[in-house]
Design a protein around this motif. Structure first.
Motif, PDB file in Angstrom:
ATOM      1  N   SER A  42       0.843  -1.214   0.000  1.00 53.48           N
ATOM      2  CA  SER A  42       0.000   0.000   0.000  1.00 53.48           C
ATOM      3  C   SER A  42       0.868   1.249   0.000  1.00 53.48           C
ATOM      4  N   ASP A 161      -5.643  -1.100  -4.885  1.00 50.51           N
ATOM      5  CA  ASP A 161      -5.064  -1.696  -3.677  1.00 50.51           C
ATOM      6  C   ASP A 161      -5.949  -2.841  -3.194  1.00 50.51           C
ATOM      7  N   GLU A 162      -5.512  -4.056  -3.457  1.00 50.76           N
ATOM      8  CA  GLU A 162      -6.254  -5.267  -3.115  1.00 50.76           C
ATOM      9  C   GLU A 162      -7.720  -5.178  -3.541  1.00 50.76           C
TER      10      GLU A 162
HETATM   11 MG    MG Z   1      -2.021  -2.821   2.085  1.00 50.31          MG
END
Ligand code: MG
Ligand code: ADP
Length: 238
Positions: A42, A161-162
């Motif tokens: 991140s 992000d994911e």
């Molecule tokens: Mg992360």
């Protein structure tokens, strides 16, 4: 990005979230950033997205050195990116259509906002659901709305992000296919953080982080050689 270091101070101790990263990404590439929780995925995305500033090193995107930009130019740079998060971050009181329009609502733009939002919802497979509230949509559908929203400003770079972290694996695979399709159709560069293995299938490069460092850099385009982290590619340089 060259020699980038990002530290966080917490409870008296320093955490080096990103530890001397040097990396270049080709424009139009779809790159997965993998690694365990806490490995710095991140933070790397936030640095590229100018949400965080590095403590050391330089980050250049399209010839623009982010570390030297003034606040107003940074905000403008950020507006030119698309962000997708694990938890969608849709506004619950707004319809799918209004969520897609929201990021450009305050700005004067050269296109018809509603028409463009409709087109994008169609492109992510949500024709007919424009009037639905987030609570009336499944997780996968909400993430599709979030992706349409991220595309509203016609970003050259999409940072996810994911994006499949909250979804079952079949739905997650559909979202990845959608991102790959967007990249193919629009030439958008896509940077995806994930701790899942299967995401790599849709990507052409896999970077693996450990303790803020790149421990693996794999070319997935069918090439045999691992891509060099220092390989110079013209265009989008991170
Ligand atoms: Mg992360
Ligand atoms: P990942 O996304 O791979 O899970 P992160 O980039 O979120 O990893 O975190 C990397 C490291 O930096 C972790 O040790 C995390 O605790 C720390 N970290 C990240 N953001 C912050 C922050 N805002 N404040 C303090 N520590 C942080």
């Amino acid at each position: 990005m060259t020699g980038v270091v990002k530290r966080f101070r917490g409870g008296g101790s320093d955490v080096t979230a990103v530890d001397g990263l040097t990396l270049e990404i080709a424009p139009g590439a779809m790159v997965a950033v993998a690694g365990a929780s806490g490995s710095g995925k991140s933070t790397l995305l936030h640095l590229v997205g100018a949400i965080e500033a590095p403590d050391e090193g330089a980050i250049e995107v399209d010839g623009l050195d982010l570390t030297r930009l003034r606040r107003a130019r940074l905000a403008e740079y950020r507006r030119g990116l698309g962000f997708v998060f694990q938890r969608y971050h849709l506004l619950p009181a707004l319809t799918a259509l209004d969520n897609v329009i929201a990021p450009v609502l305050p700005y004067r733009v050269s296109f018809d906002k509603t028409a463009r939002a409709r087109d994008l919802l169609a492109a992510v497979g949500l024709s007919g659901r424009e009037g639905a509230l987030p609570s009336q949509l499944s997780g996968g559908q909400q993430q599709r709305v979030a992706i349409a929203r991220a595309l509203m400003g016609e970003p050259r770079l999409l940072i996810a992000d994911e994006p499949t972290g909250n979804l079952d694996s079949a739905t997650g695979a559909e979202i990845l296919d959608l991102l790959a399709e967007i990249r193919r159709d629009r030439g958008t560069t896509v940077l995806i953080a994930t701790h899942e293995q299967h995401i790599a299938a849709a990507c052409d490069r896999l970077l693996r982080l450990r303790d803020g460092r790149i421990v693996e850099d794999i070319d997935l385009t069918g090439g045999e050689e691992p891509a060099s982290t220092l390989a110079r590619v013209d265009g989008l340089r991170l």
